[in-house]
Structures are given as structure tokens and as C-alpha cells.
Design an enzyme around this catalytic site. Sequence first.
Site, PDB file in Angstrom:
ATOM      1  CE  LYS A 111     114.736 -57.602  -3.018  1.00 36.79           C
ATOM      2  NZ  LYS A 111     114.569 -57.134  -1.702  1.00 36.79           N
TER       3      LYS A 111
HETATM    4  C1  PLP Z   1     115.404 -56.492  -0.018  1.00 37.68           C
HETATM    5  C2  PLP Z   1     115.176 -56.161   0.537  1.00 37.68           C
HETATM    6  C3  PLP Z   1     114.934 -55.646   1.880  1.00 37.68           C
HETATM    7  C4  PLP Z   1     116.896 -55.489   1.068  1.00 37.68           C
HETATM    8  O1  PLP Z   1     117.248 -54.224   0.244  1.00 37.68           O
HETATM    9  P1  PLP Z   1     118.514 -54.220  -0.685  1.00 37.68           P
HETATM   10  O2  PLP Z   1     118.654 -53.606  -1.601  1.00 37.68           O
HETATM   11  O3  PLP Z   1     118.948 -55.767  -0.380  1.00 37.68           O
HETATM   12  O4  PLP Z   1     119.540 -53.707   0.606  1.00 37.68           O
HETATM   13  C5  PLP Z   1     114.730 -55.008   2.524  1.00 37.68           C
HETATM   14  N1  PLP Z   1     113.844 -55.646   2.939  1.00 37.68           N
HETATM   15  C6  PLP Z   1     113.015 -55.826   1.931  1.00 37.68           C
HETATM   16  C7  PLP Z   1     111.262 -55.866   2.833  1.00 37.68           C
HETATM   17  C8  PLP Z   1     113.190 -56.515   1.313  1.00 37.68           C
HETATM   18  O5  PLP Z   1     112.732 -57.389   0.490  1.00 37.68           O
END
Ligand code: PLP
Length: 529
Positions: free
Chosen positions: A134
Site C-alpha cells: 500500500k
Molecule cells: C490491502 C492488501 C491486500 C489486498 O489488496 P486489494 O487491493 O484490497 O485487493 C493484500 N495484501 C496485503 C498485505 C494488503 O495490505
Amino acid sequence: MQKPTFQKPTTSSWKIKMSSQVTYLSTRGGSSNFSFEDAVLKGLASDGGLFIPSEIPQFPENWVEEWKNKSFSEVAFEIMSLYVPREEIPADALKDIINRSYSTFRHPETTPIRNLKNGLDVLELFHGPTFAFKDVALQFLGNLFEFFLTRKNGDKPLEQRDHLTVVGATSGDTGSAAIYGLRGKKDVSVFILFPKGRVSPIQEAQMTSVLDKNVHNIIVDGVFDDCQDIVKQVFGDVEFNKKHHIGAVNSINWARILSQITYYVYAYLLTVKAGKADHVRFVVPTGNFGDILAGYYAKRMGVPADKLVIATNENDILNRFFKSGRYEKVDSSIAPANSSASAKETYSPAMDILVSSNFERYLWYLALTCEAPNHTHAEASDILAKWMSEFKQNGSVAVRPEVLETARRDFISERVSNDETIASIKNIYETEQYVVDPHTAVGIETGLRCLKSSPGITYICLSTAHPAKFDNAVNLALSSFSGYDFNSQVLPTEFHGLMDAECRSIAFGKPNIERLEQLIETALDEEKK
Ligand SMILES: *Cc1c(COP(=O)(O)O)cnc(C)c1O
């Protein structure tokens, strides 16, 4: 073993002519012709839809040759330039925003690829400040917010400046990435609510050890849904919202999707340089569909991946859709579709969702291709709005078999159970001496299944978090191995001492909207002093 032949990813009707300038529209129609700045600062359209670009730009001819020796930031600049009109952000300013966003990453390649012995490639997306994918989006979004606001405000005195108040709820990853993206940014404050005792200790320490004046951690007595509920109430309070310009950083923000396109393109270019790019697929641990949606845009722009692979945990609404053509909150073979339910708690909590909020954007493209007789945006939005309202009413909506068939040309999916997740972490450690986090493990298990059923393809599995962030699951899987030691093998030096660092948070008690608004107002006044 015969190699599958590669099919060109786009059907002609999906290809939209390149015009001079991209604008933004809402998936549900109503509103159109928004600027990039509008789309980013509003987050959600006022008709409840999500912002999408008026067209999907195509890569220039020879892009592979021309881009393959560019850095991550240089590739990001090329991609974003196709979506952000120069009149809105001049080239030098955009370059500067991008460079500052990715200079915080620890790896020289920003998002490097690691080749596993089992034949899979892992795209490591966790080298940013909070050790989660993120960061790629939120480092960029934070700088973008600051850019728009300081440009609006010029050198106006404090009391006349536009100020953005970001309010969000988190069960871990989003909160820390948002805080690191927004800390110390001018004209922005951030309030993050999380449930007491339900966020991993490392994630909590990551958030509360940020001492910048504009960062406020609010610990709520309750569960994640309680936090989410009062945040939604704050957004719904029109007057309060008007007064304080409440902003969101959740994964529906267009700038988050846009910035994530970069690593799909960059990973493809790395694969070309490694001499094995004739047939690639991306495998993506998926929750809200934000990450993999960026892969879909990359594919539509010209990255020659014939499929995107969705990897879900036991919260498998997407896997069920791609098997049955029914998008339904609760598995109707188990319980009535409109019965109330909450997401299952799994070892991969960042994917514990009932509904994938970004899937609406993909459904819009499906409506445009399959259900809009004249392929107009207005028709697509009408159909999408109908689907979404049916879904809201019944907890379920089904598409025609032809629509599902079209969707399956782009995506395949797998579901990985809790036990399989732990087994996958074990297996990768044993065969590769590589420790992966539980979300990545869901992806790698999916990748292995695909490799078995369709070999001869380069599978790039996205690694979405560093294993140290999910010590519970990782230790559960690995503590029986002799010689395994979390602190020396997994914990990065950046985390040493984190648990003893000075920290700041507000114990909020039971969730309550009036007290939350009061708290926000008082804190904003304090910040100005
Ligand atoms: C947010 C997140 C996901 C999922 O991503 P999306 O965009 O919601 O599909 C997967 N793994 C981790 C570690 C995350 O923080």
C-alpha cells in the site's frame, strides 16, 4: 510440454481511440467530465459511483525498447503522463511528486523480482516505509494531496487556507501506510481509528510511533466494523464535512489505482530484460480488487499478459463470481444471499472482506463491452447502476453467461484456505529458505496450482507485505523448524526498538459520533497553534 499460444489481449470493441485528453467520469453515470484533481480530492463520486478515466490510453509504439532501461520512477512518470493532463500538473511538478514518493523505498529497483527455485517469480512490493504494498499508492497520494492544497492556498494566512481532514478506519495495513504517506504534509491532517487489541502489535507500534503534529491515532473499544461505522457517519454528516473537508484514502481513490499500474509495467520490463517475457501472467492476493484492477489497466494499455490471476482467502466472493457468474455477498449454497454476515477472520486479514469495492470499476467495463448496444458510456453506467442496486437490495446479482465468458478471458481465480496458507508458508521456507507473509503465501499457492495446470508461462506472484508484519501466522507456520528464529531471520532492523519507541494515541472508549467530531475539532484547533 507445449507452450500455450499467446493471444492478443484486447478485442477490437474494447479498444478506445486515443484522444488528446483524459477526463474522469462516475461508473454510475450522473456526473462526467471531472478533472484528475476532482477525482482525487473527492475520492467517491456524489452519485455513489467510482471515478474512471474517459478512455484507457495505449502505450506508444516501441514502448518496451524505449522504457526497458528506465527506473521505476521514470516508468511511473510515463504512465501517469497518459492519465494526468499537463494543464493540471506540469511535467516537472509531476516528476518531482513521483521522485519524492519513491525515494522513500529502500531497494534500488523499488519493486524487485526474486526468482524462486519452484519456477515462480515473486514481485516484492514491500520495500516502502511501512513494509506493505500500500506504500506504493499512499506515498504518492500523500504528495499529491499536498501538491493540490498548497497550490490552491498559495501563501494565504492560516485561517483562510483550505485544509483536508483525512478520516479512516483500519485493521492494520491501510492505516500505517496512510499515516506514513501523510505525516508532516502541509494543509492535511489525518485521523486513523482502529480497534483496541485487534491490530497486530507491530502494526499498532508503526502507527502510534509517528509523532508528527498532523497525525492522530484513535483507539476504539470495539471491533473494526465499529470504527468503520463511525467513520461512515462522519462522512455522512454534510455540515461537518463541508466545514472540515473530510477526505478518504481508501482503495477506491483513483490515484491509488493509477500509481499501482507502474509496478505491473515495470515488472514486465524486468522480465523482458531477464529474457523470459514471451508469456507472462500476474498472480495477485486480492481483497478489495484495487491491486489487481491496476493490473487490468496495465493489460488494457498494452502489457501482454493473457490472464490476471485472482488469489483469494476464505473470503471468496470473487472466486465464486468467476466460477458461477453470480456476485453475491454470502455464498447462497450455504445461506440465503441477503442474510447478514461478516467477513471471516483469516491469517491474511488485509483480504478479509465481504465485498470487493473496486470490482464495480471492472463491472463497468464488462457492461460496456457486453451489455451496451451502442458501446456508449451512458449505457454502461445505466446497466452498472442497475446491477449495483440489485446487489444492494438482494445481496446478489447474476450476469449472463456471455458476460461471464468475457470476464474469464481476462481473469482466472483460486481460493486458498487458512490451512493451505500456513502449509504454503512452511513449504516455501523449506524449499526456498524464503519467509513470506500469509497474503503472499495465498498468492504463491495459487501460482503453484496454475504452474501445474498451465506450465510454460512466467508467473509473477505479487508479494504484498513483509512477513514481519504478520508474525502470528509466520511463527505458527515456522516455529517448529529447528534453527528458525523470528528476530534474527525475519524482523528487519528498521523494526528493532519499534515496540519501545515513544508513542502517541488517544484512548477513545466506546464508539460515538458526537465525541469523535468534537475530538477532531479540538485536535484541528490544537494543530493550528
Ligand atoms: C490491502 C492488501 C491486500 C489486498 O489488496 P486489494 O487491493 O484490497 O485487493 C493484500 N495484501 C496485503 C498485505 C494488503 O495490505
